[in-house]
Design an enzyme around this catalytic site. Structure first.
Site, PDB file in Angstrom:
ATOM      1  N   CYS A  50       0.804  -1.258   0.073  1.00 56.08           N
ATOM      2  CA  CYS A  50      -0.118   0.002  -0.024  1.00 56.08           C
ATOM      3  C   CYS A  50       0.796   1.132   0.017  1.00 56.08           C
ATOM      4  CB  CYS A  50      -0.967   0.004   1.163  1.00 56.08           C
ATOM      5  SG  CYS A  50      -0.199   0.504   2.770  1.00 56.08           S
ATOM      6  N   SER A 351      15.636  -8.835  -3.111  1.00 58.46           N
ATOM      7  CA  SER A 351      16.684  -9.255  -3.994  1.00 58.46           C
ATOM      8  C   SER A 351      16.317 -10.208  -5.008  1.00 58.46           C
ATOM      9  CB  SER A 351      17.803  -9.944  -3.178  1.00 58.46           C
ATOM     10  OG  SER A 351      17.236 -11.061  -2.531  1.00 58.46           O
ATOM     11  N   LEU A 352      16.814 -10.313  -6.071  1.00 58.48           N
ATOM     12  CA  LEU A 352      16.790 -11.201  -7.068  1.00 58.48           C
ATOM     13  C   LEU A 352      16.702 -12.859  -6.587  1.00 58.48           C
ATOM     14  CD1 LEU A 352      19.030 -10.440 -10.255  1.00 58.48           C
ATOM     15  CD2 LEU A 352      16.560  -9.936  -9.883  1.00 58.48           C
ATOM     16  N   GLY A 353      17.610 -12.956  -5.528  1.00 57.01           N
ATOM     17  CA  GLY A 353      18.050 -14.415  -5.166  1.00 57.01           C
ATOM     18  C   GLY A 353      16.771 -14.573  -4.202  1.00 57.01           C
ATOM     19  N   PHE A 829     -15.763   5.778   4.968  1.00 59.37           N
ATOM     20  CA  PHE A 829     -16.686   5.195   3.821  1.00 59.37           C
ATOM     21  C   PHE A 829     -17.724   4.228   4.302  1.00 59.37           C
ATOM     22  CE2 PHE A 829     -12.109   5.130   2.683  1.00 59.37           C
ATOM     23  CZ  PHE A 829     -12.006   6.089   1.603  1.00 59.37           C
ATOM     24  N   GLU A1292     -21.308  10.888  -1.534  1.00 56.95           N
ATOM     25  CA  GLU A1292     -21.788   9.777  -1.996  1.00 56.95           C
ATOM     26  C   GLU A1292     -22.022   9.564  -3.543  1.00 56.95           C
ATOM     27  OE1 GLU A1292     -23.224   7.203   1.592  1.00 56.95           O
ATOM     28  OE2 GLU A1292     -24.026   9.264   1.676  1.00 56.95           O
TER      29      GLU A1292
HETATM   30  C1  LIG Z   1       4.110  -6.172  -2.402  1.00 51.84           C
HETATM   31  C2  LIG Z   1       4.968  -7.169  -3.239  1.00 51.84           C
HETATM   32  C3  LIG Z   1       4.598  -7.574  -4.264  1.00 51.84           C
HETATM   33  C4  LIG Z   1       5.382  -8.379  -4.978  1.00 51.84           C
HETATM   34  N1  LIG Z   1       5.168  -8.526  -6.485  1.00 51.84           N
HETATM   35  C5  LIG Z   1       5.758  -9.361  -7.168  1.00 51.84           C
HETATM   36  C6  LIG Z   1       5.589  -9.696  -8.558  1.00 51.84           C
HETATM   37  O1  LIG Z   1       4.568  -8.941  -9.199  1.00 51.84           O
HETATM   38  N2  LIG Z   1       6.560 -10.683  -9.029  1.00 51.84           N
HETATM   39  C7  LIG Z   1       7.328 -11.034  -8.503  1.00 51.84           C
HETATM   40  O2  LIG Z   1       8.032 -12.037  -9.170  1.00 51.84           O
HETATM   41  N3  LIG Z   1       7.650 -10.769  -7.165  1.00 51.84           N
HETATM   42  C8  LIG Z   1       6.773  -9.996  -6.520  1.00 51.84           C
HETATM   43  N4  LIG Z   1       7.115  -9.868  -5.084  1.00 51.84           N
HETATM   44  C9  LIG Z   1       8.104 -10.595  -4.854  1.00 51.84           C
HETATM   45  C10 LIG Z   1       9.429 -10.011  -4.293  1.00 51.84           C
HETATM   46  O3  LIG Z   1      10.096  -9.929  -5.632  1.00 51.84           O
HETATM   47  C11 LIG Z   1      10.167 -10.898  -3.472  1.00 51.84           C
HETATM   48  O4  LIG Z   1       9.634 -10.797  -1.962  1.00 51.84           O
HETATM   49  C12 LIG Z   1      11.760 -10.384  -3.249  1.00 51.84           C
HETATM   50  O5  LIG Z   1      12.325 -10.506  -4.427  1.00 51.84           O
HETATM   51  C13 LIG Z   1      12.365 -11.321  -2.221  1.00 51.84           C
HETATM   52  O6  LIG Z   1      13.720 -10.642  -2.053  1.00 51.84           O
HETATM   53  P1  LIG Z   1      14.126 -10.546  -0.535  1.00 51.84           P
HETATM   54  O7  LIG Z   1      15.455 -10.098  -0.588  1.00 51.84           O
HETATM   55  O8  LIG Z   1      13.309  -9.478   0.191  1.00 51.84           O
HETATM   56  O9  LIG Z   1      13.956 -11.847   0.212  1.00 51.84           O
HETATM   57  P2  LIG Z   1      13.703 -12.314   1.394  1.00 51.84           P
HETATM   58  O10 LIG Z   1      12.415 -11.776   1.976  1.00 51.84           O
HETATM   59  O11 LIG Z   1      14.822 -11.557   2.448  1.00 51.84           O
HETATM   60  O12 LIG Z   1      13.856 -13.830   1.480  1.00 51.84           O
HETATM   61  C14 LIG Z   1      12.796 -14.537   0.896  1.00 51.84           C
HETATM   62  C15 LIG Z   1      12.985 -16.028   1.232  1.00 51.84           C
HETATM   63  O13 LIG Z   1      14.254 -16.285   0.450  1.00 51.84           O
HETATM   64  C16 LIG Z   1      15.348 -16.798   1.157  1.00 51.84           C
HETATM   65  N5  LIG Z   1      16.343 -16.311   0.704  1.00 51.84           N
HETATM   66  C17 LIG Z   1      16.827 -14.960   0.188  1.00 51.84           C
HETATM   67  N6  LIG Z   1      17.889 -14.939  -0.399  1.00 51.84           N
HETATM   68  C18 LIG Z   1      18.636 -16.145  -0.413  1.00 51.84           C
HETATM   69  C19 LIG Z   1      19.814 -16.635  -1.027  1.00 51.84           C
HETATM   70  N7  LIG Z   1      20.631 -16.188  -1.658  1.00 51.84           N
HETATM   71  N8  LIG Z   1      19.941 -18.140  -0.659  1.00 51.84           N
HETATM   72  C20 LIG Z   1      18.911 -18.819  -0.125  1.00 51.84           C
HETATM   73  N9  LIG Z   1      17.622 -18.615   0.307  1.00 51.84           N
HETATM   74  C21 LIG Z   1      17.583 -17.199   0.268  1.00 51.84           C
HETATM   75  C22 LIG Z   1      14.994 -16.338   2.749  1.00 51.84           C
HETATM   76  O14 LIG Z   1      15.542 -17.165   3.754  1.00 51.84           O
HETATM   77  C23 LIG Z   1      13.509 -16.242   2.660  1.00 51.84           C
HETATM   78  O15 LIG Z   1      12.906 -17.625   2.717  1.00 51.84           O
HETATM   79  C24 LIG Z   1       6.457  -8.917  -4.566  1.00 51.84           C
HETATM   80  C25 LIG Z   1       6.518  -8.809  -3.251  1.00 51.84           C
HETATM   81  C26 LIG Z   1       6.027  -7.787  -2.678  1.00 51.84           C
HETATM   82  C27 LIG Z   1       6.171  -7.835  -1.119  1.00 51.84           C
HETATM   83  S1  FES Z   2       2.272  -0.643   5.211  1.00 51.42           S
HETATM   84 FE1  FES Z   2       1.569  -0.987   3.551  1.00 51.42          FE
HETATM   85  S2  FES Z   2       3.298  -1.111   2.430  1.00 51.42           S
HETATM   86 FE2  FES Z   2       3.992  -0.986   4.487  1.00 51.42          FE
END
Ligand SMILES: Cc1cc2nc3c(=O)[nH]c(=O)nc-3n(C[C@H](O)[C@H](O)[C@H](O)COP(=O)(O)OP(=O)(O)OC[C@H]3O[C@@H](n4cnc5c(N)ncnc54)[C@H](O)[C@@H]3O)c2cc1C
Ligand code: FES
Ligand code: FES
EC number: 1.2.3.7
Length: 1364
Positions: A50, A351-353, A829, A1292
């Site tokens: 949000c 992250s990508l990972g 609302f 409204e």
């Molecule tokens: C609101 C929202 C919308 C999203 N929309 C999309 C979308 O449309 N399309 C899409 O593809 N993605 C979407 N995502 C997903 C987003 O891309 C992933 O949440 C993000 O890439 C995860 O990366 P992070 O570093 O935050 O992972 P983390 O949250 O830190 O980790 C995620 C998981 O992966 C594990 N992990 C992380 N890195 C590693 C590693 N190197 N090796 C082993 N385990 C690992 C962690 O232990 C955990 O279990 C969305 C996420 C959110 C919150």
């Molecule tokens: S409170 Fe909705 S994005 Fe963080």
């Protein structure tokens, strides 16, 4: 296992924070809101969906002396991960004391803040975009007052931020006002210049200059420079007990293999955004932060491709991919697609990972896995025993890896192969074109092609087809289809065969929503990719995908679909969105400052985060926090509540249930005239979502998490099956009574009317679902025990008076022991009328029992499950009409699903029928049943009943028009009331005949030459475009409002400042603004020439049930005007008291200032406080509001996506009290209506438990789904004797006009069906159809034919064989 560093150091808004002993699961948002004085970042969802919590994070690199700045969702960012970062919240940009930032000022000046709960997040998303644009050295210096931001970037800056109030248009304007390429003429109504001002200079805008806000303080830089730990990354291995930051793979494995490592309690993280997708089910006590391992952050490029360390963020990867020249088009396409993943503030830390690991382990519907699969990527992983390189496909296909397998890097090969023609494209179909919505299906295709010398056709030499997110374990390669295609030229028959194979491959797993739609998307995307290669695919006179006259909306419909592009084509970013708007308003000076488009009261402090909402009140000493435990069964005995043995359960302080209600008190949580509802289920739960008790803990997060650990022991003995649908209710005769005054009345003789008809429809049916409020601030209250058995309760409530009485009844204490205070509400609302009462009562009960303050801020999921929302209903109708479209009779059987208790449900039939009567149906009769079911009770949601009634009328009119093959607008116009017939049909005060403005508004829109031209253009467009169709529709509305008695009090203090109290609550609708204007006008009457402007002297203060009684309910669109009426009366009293003194002083001195007058009145002991209770008289207690809107849409027949190209709204506001506020109400209501008609699926499971329970599954409109052109006219119908200063309500009624969007979609679908069914030979069924609400992408696609591509190809094929 690394040396410990005892402290965490960071800065917030330039202040140094040094923290130790923090729970490692604490988020940055929680820390800011509970441990600092800042409240700007808000909690709206807690899942990254949000944007309410957005802050700017800044990271300093001492080696380059550079600061990197990016937005982040503070609700997902863990506090321990920001060691040595600097955080900027909206308070850090500016504030009331030191001066607001131009972002705050422009948000206020463009009227971009209503309830204000989203505004701090909006400001920070915009600030981040502006700061980063200004860093771009390849852009020219912007003109003074602007940034280097572009208009297109301005829209994308707030792409992930939700606003439920404004409809986004004014927010967009505020954002665009910073763009160097903006045309100021394009910006909407604002307080900086007037329409028509010749000299639109930036000097009129609050000044902006880059770099004025210091986002990274010098002291922190110095500290970092002197800290070898950060410089060489060796010693900062553990910041806190429980937070580990290994700096090598070896360190990591030492940790993972140690005894301290218990898989259930330890979490590996990078950005922690994954917790927005898969919510943590328990607390973790240890975290391992992977970001310090250098291997995981590398980016290596060579001519073979690019390798990304797994911890590289998605945003960084996009930047790098866009910089590339070798293999550029593949990389850039990947970057474009990644740019639609989540939102900027998620991508910046995600992250990508993390994304790919979620795809591998948890069946996450990843975009990144799909697109990298098609691009032939490989993955390097480390297991405890070995390091492996796998293809992404092999990696995904392996069983889920355990948490000791680490993803090290991802390699994307370069695809520039000399001498070959290569195609690559990616696709996603999602409810929002720019992102922040998971895809129904995503795909990416790569093909190597060569021309066939003999035929001239293209041969597919190599094909890689990846599909994901369709309800599959992981993204897949469609191998069978690839094998089939390789070596073939693309022809109609090859495509048909390939699609057959594809339909066998892309099959959603059981339980996935819209499975056939998802499969059909796979065909659409592959068709889009391959059709340009087919030589035999052109149909005479048709362009396949082209948009012949779409110059105005060049990217009209890109969510889910884009034109194919060969690699050597020029690169362009396809996601540019163009918005425009106009506001036609009249400013009346008759009652100045009433009538002036002044800034919303408090808009600037809302932007700067200083406005105080309930959860912003600092926690009192010893404060406890509550969370509801709710039932998941619709009808069951509750035998007991138990808790899992978990870390979270250890945090429970207490659990209160019905047994804790004091003797003498009642089990009551809601009360309204028609009945009451219990606070907690007793031994029997009667609906899924019913509160069973409240769990108390030391923090809100602990309480929420511990409540998740509850397991309820249910019993089903001797219970009938629950009643969940209106059909069940009818079978079991389960109804609520409608008191006679509220029972809708019949008109004329229905049988006679039917007998007069040339034609009849006997069994039409309309079904409408529910809608959730989605106020940005969820339900919240804070209760403080006070002396002598009293309580003070702060509640985010639309009816503090009722809240007070229910709390008192529940606790068995007199009403005067309970003081309920409400300052402002972060969106209501209707959802904070009755639904807020139980939250405040539960807090009060806990505070009363535990003798400690108790606060509750209900988490989004619980709120969505408990709050219910709009009434679903089913209508069966019989209608009679003449051949010329004139209606003669209508009968409806209306079945309303009310849920478990009455709430406002007995009022809904009257509202439905009232709005339906906008047309003259001839004779009208109805049979109404308000069904009692085992569901949460539905309550009033903005335009309750009227919205549905108005739409039902349109559905019937459309049915009639299609049966007669007449233009729907013609039938509408033919049946609009005359002034005489409306008096017969509707109740209320109609005023003069000249005030019946509906026909003229409708005619202005629907009979104008421009309209006729547009209709022609649409016809041309539709015949020239195969896969896109347009529709246009004009819809009228009538809305009856009722005024209720309301108190008001005006007091003048000795210094001349004025304080006003009113019964109404400021919920974002601008009540305080209008009240301020009214008080200034009312007191200003002392000066006949209006020579004194008192506006800035007036302050409206919070509602307090012991200070001003009988406040009533804020709702029904009229609270602003009735509050103004009460204020006006109070002012009259004061004027009467002050007038003699003023006249005397005037005589003596010639001129009297307000200050001198008050000083004298004080000396003379004049009572300077007056209050009045305004009660409407019979002739002014209700009146009708009129409006009309015309909308034009474009639908994509390949994906079902709708783009609202343009909406023109004309709304009769009388003489608007504040045109800026009223335009805001019109636009905001209209966009909320679009949500109901197009976007928002409010779904429950078979037990009636709401399953669309978060931002992940519930999709209110975002900036990219609003009309591309939105024009509003406040139609002034002149003088209305019986209305407050000739004004009319606006909150409204305009919501009803959003039906024009649905009706326009229907027209577009009709055009599509005509073509589709003419191919399939079933033309007859094409024109008469029911288009469900909401008309989501799957619905639209289904209505246009899930197999439309195959049918089209078959027809071409048949045509070809005939030719042969
Ligand atoms: C609101 C929202 C919308 C999203 N929309 C999309 C979308 O449309 N399309 C899409 O593809 N993605 C979407 N995502 C997903 C987003 O891309 C992933 O949440 C993000 O890439 C995860 O990366 P992070 O570093 O935050 O992972 P983390 O949250 O830190 O980790 C995620 C998981 O992966 C594990 N992990 C992380 N890195 C590693 C590693 N190197 N090796 C082993 N385990 C690992 C962690 O232990 C955990 O279990 C969305 C996420 C959110 C919150
Ligand atoms: S409170 Fe909705 S994005 Fe963080
Ligand atoms: S102003 Fe945006 S949510 Fe209320």
């Amino acid at each position: 296992m690394g040396r410990r560093v005892e402290r965490l150091v960071f800065a917030i808004n330039g202040e140094r924070y040094e923290v130790s002993g923090v729970d490692p699961s604490t988020t940055l948002l929680e820390f800011i809101r509970t441990r600092t004085r800042y409240r700007g970042p808000k909690l709206g969802c807690g899942e990254g969906g949000c944007g309410a919590c957005v802050v700017l994070l800044s990271k300093y690199d001492p080696t380059t002396d550079q600061v990197e700045e990016f937005s982040a969702s503070s609700c997902l960012t863990l506090l321990c991960s920001i060691n040595f970062y600097s955080v900027t919240t909206t308070e850090g940009l500016g504030n009331a004391k030191d001066g607001f930032h131009s972002i705050h000022q422009r948000m206020a000046g463009f009227h971009a803040s209503q309830c204000g709960f989203c505004t701090p997040g909006m400001c920070m998303s915009l600030f981040s975009a502006v700061v980063n644009a200004d860093k771009k050295t390849d852009r020219p210096e912007p003109p003074n007052g602007f940034s280097k931001l572009t208009v297109s970037e301005a829209a994308k800056a707030i792409q992930g931020n939700l606003c439920r109030c404004t409809g986004y248009r004014p927010i967009l304007d505020a954002c665009k006002s910073f763009a160097a390429d903006v045309d100021l003429e394009d910006l909407g109504l604002n307080t900086f210049w007037k329409k028509g001002d010749k000299d639109l200079k930036t000097t009129k805008l609050p000044s902006y200059s880059s770099g004025r806000v210091c986002t990274f303080p010098e002291f922190l830089k110095t500290e970092i420079q002197s800290s070898s730990s950060v410089l060489n990354g060796t010693t900062l291995t553990s910041v806190e007990e429980g937070w580990y930051r290994p700096d090598s793979i070896e360190e990591l494995y030492k940790l993972l293999n140690s005894n301290a490592f218990d898989e259930r309690k330890v979490k590996l993280v990078v950005g922690n955004t994954g917790s927005g997708v898969y919510k943590d089910m328990d607390l973790y006590d240890k975290y391992v932060d992977l970001r310090a391992i250098p291997e995981l952050s590398v980016i290596k490029k060579d001519n073979k491709g690019i390798e990304f360390g797994a911890a590289v963020t998605i945003s960084r990867a996009i930047e790098v991919l866009r910089e590339e020249n070798d293999g550029a088009a593949v990389f850039k396409k990947i970057a474009d697609h990644m740019n639609k993943v989540a939102s900027p503030f998620v991508r910046n830390t995600a992250s990508l990972g993390g994304n790919i690991m979620m795809a591998q382990r948890s069946e996450f519907a990843s975009d990144i896995a799909t697109i990298l699969l098609a691009a032939g990527s490989t993955i390097c992983i480390q297991t405890p025993s070995e390091r492996l390189t796998l293809t992404l496909e092999e990696f995904l296909e392996r069983p889920p890896f355990d948490c000791k397998t680490i993803l090290l890097s991802i390699f994307i090969p370069s695809w520039s192969i000399a001498g070959t023609e290569l195609l690559f494209n990616t696709y996603r179909a999602a409810p929002r074109p720019l992102g922040n919505a998971v895809a129904y299906l995503n795909s990416a295709f790569l093909a190597q092609i060569s021309p066939c010398k003999e035929s001239g056709a293209f041969i597919l030499d190599k094909v890689q087809l990846a599909f994901g997110a369709y309800g599959t374990q992981h993204a897949i390669r469609a191998r069978k289809v690839e094998e089939f295609l390789v070596g073939k030229a693309v022809t109609t028959s090859v495509l048909l065969e390939a699609f057959g194979l594809l339909r066998e491959t892309v099959v959603a797993s059981k339980g996935t929503s819209h499975p056939e739609y998802r499969t059909s998307l796979s065909v659409s995307f592959l068709f889009s990719f391959l059709h340009p290669l087919a030589k035999d695919l052109t149909e005479p006179g048709k362009t396949l995908i082209s948009n012949s006259d779409t110059a105005k909306y060049p990217h009209g419909c890109l969510n889910g679909y884009e034109n194919n592009m060969a690699l050597n084509h020029v690169y362009h970013d396809d996601s540019d969105l163009h918005f425009s708007s106009q506001q036609e308003v009249e400013f009346s000076k008759d009652y100045f400052p009433v009538g002036a488009p002044t800034n919303k009261a408090g808009a600037d402090i809302q932007a700067s985060g200083e406005a105080v909402y309930v959860d912003d009140i600092p926690a009192p000493k010893d404060c406890l926090y509550g969370a509801f435990i709710y039932s998941t069964r619709p009808l069951a005995h509750v035998r007991g509540i138990n808790f899992n043995n978990s870390l979270a359960a250890q945090k429970i302080v207490s659990v209160l249930t019905v047994k804790d209600i004091p003797s003498g008190g009642q089990n009551i949580g809601v009360s309204f005239v028609f009945g009451t509802e219990p606070l907690f289920a007793d031994s029997l739960t009667e609906y899924a979502g019913q509160p069973l008790g409240i769990l108390i803990a030391e923090t809100q997060r602990y309480a929420n998490m511990a409540a998740k650990q509850a397991t309820v022991d249910y019993g089903m003995e001797n219970l009938e099956p629950p009643i969940l649908t209106v059909e069940d209710a009818i079978k079991r005769q389960s109804y609520f009574q409608i008191p006679p005054p509220f029972d809708p009345k019949s008109i004329g003789d229905f049988s006679k009317g039917m007998a007069e008809a040339d034609q009849t429809i006997q069994s039409g049916e309309v079904n409408l679902g529910s809608q959730y409020y989605f106020y940005m601030e969820t339900q919240t209250a804070l209760a403080l025990p006070d002396e002598d058995n009293c309580l003070v309760v702060y509640s985010s409530s639309q009816c503090p008076e009722l809240t007070q009485s229910v709390i008192a009844k529940c606790l068995g204490i007199p009403f005067h022991n309970v003081r309920v205070i409400t300052r402002r509400v972060g969106g209501g609302f209707g959802g904070k009328a009755f639904k807020a009462i139980a939250v405040a009562t539960a807090c009060a009960l806990a505070a009363h029992k535990l003798r400690r303050p108790v606060r509750m801020y209900v988490d989004r999921k619980t709120d969505m499950i408990m709050a219910a929302g709009r009434h679903p209903m089913n209508v069966k109708y019989s209608v009679g009409f003449k051949s010329d479209g004139k209606l003669t009779a209508l009968h409806i059987d209306l079945r309303i699903n009310a849920g478990i208790s009455e709430d406002v449900s007995p009022l809904i039939p009257g509202a439905v029928v009232g709005a339906l009567k906008k047309y003259n149906w001839g004779a009208f009769s109805c049979d109404v049943k308000v069904c009692k079911t085992n569901l949460p009770s539905k309550s009033a949601m903005r335009a309750p009943g009227d919205l549905q009634g108005s739409y039902i009328a349109e559905a019937i009119i459309e049915h009639v028009a299609s049966v007669l093959s007449l233009d729907t607008n013609y039938v509408r116009r033919k049946n609009l009331h005359t002034f005489e017939s409306i008096m017969l049909y509707c109740e209320g005060n109609f005023g003069e005949a000249s005030s019946y403005s509906l026909p003229s508004m409708f005619d202005k829109l629907a009979l104008s030459p421009t309209y006729q031209q547009r209709v022609e253009m649409i016809k041309n467009f539709n015949s020239a475009n195969k896969w896109k169709k347009r529709g246009i529709s004009c819809v009228p509305s009538i809305y009856q409002v009722r005024l209720r008695p309301t108190p008001g009090k005006v007091s003048v203090l000795n210094d001349g400042s004025v304080v006003v109290e009113v019964g109404g609550i400021e919920i974002g609708q601008g009540l305080w603004t209008k009240v301020k204007q009214m008080a200034a006008f009312g007191l200003g009457k002392l000066w006949e020439d209006g020579g004194v402007n008192l506006l800035e002297k007036v302050r409206v203060v919070q509602a307090d049930t012991l200070s001003l009684i009988q406040g009533g309910v804020t709702g029904g669109s009229t609270t602003s005007e009735s509050s103004c009426e009460a204020v006006s009366l109070s002012c009259d009293i004061l004027v009467e008291r002050l007038k003699p003194i003023k006249d005397r002083l005037q005589e003596q001195a010639g001129f009297v200032s307000w200050g001198a007058l008050i000083a004298q009145a004080t000396m003379e002991n004049i009572n300077l406080s007056a209050s009045e209770f305004w009660t409407p008289d019979q002739t002014s207690s209700s009146y009708l509001n009129y409006g009309a809107a015309i909308s034009e849409v474009e639908i994509d027949l390949l994906t079902g996506a709708t783009t609202v190209l343009r909406s023109d709204i004309s709304y009769d506001c009388g003489k608007s009290l504040n045109p800026a506020v009223d335009v805001g109400q019109v636009e905001g209501a209209f966009v909320q209506g679009i949500g109901f008609f197009v976007n928002e699926e409010h779904l429950s499971n078979s037990d009636g438990l709401v399953v669309t329970d978060g931002t992940w599954t519930y999709k209110p409109p975002t900036v990219d789904t609003i009309p591309r052109e939105l024009n509003v006219e406040l139609f002034s119908s002149g003088y209305h004797q019986k209305h407050l200063l000739s004004s009319k309500a606006s909150g409204e009624p305009p919501l009803l006009l959003a039906a024009s969007v649905h009706c326009a979609i229907r027209e577009a679908v009709r055009a599509a069906r005509k073509e589709h069914f003419s191919i399939t030979g079933s033309e007859k069924s094409s024109s008469v159809f029911e288009l469900p609400v909401p008309a989501t992408m799957p619905v639209v696609k289904e209505m246009c034919g899930l197999d439309n591509i195959e049918k089209y190809l078959e027809s071409i094929s048949a045509h070809q064989s005939v030719k042969v």
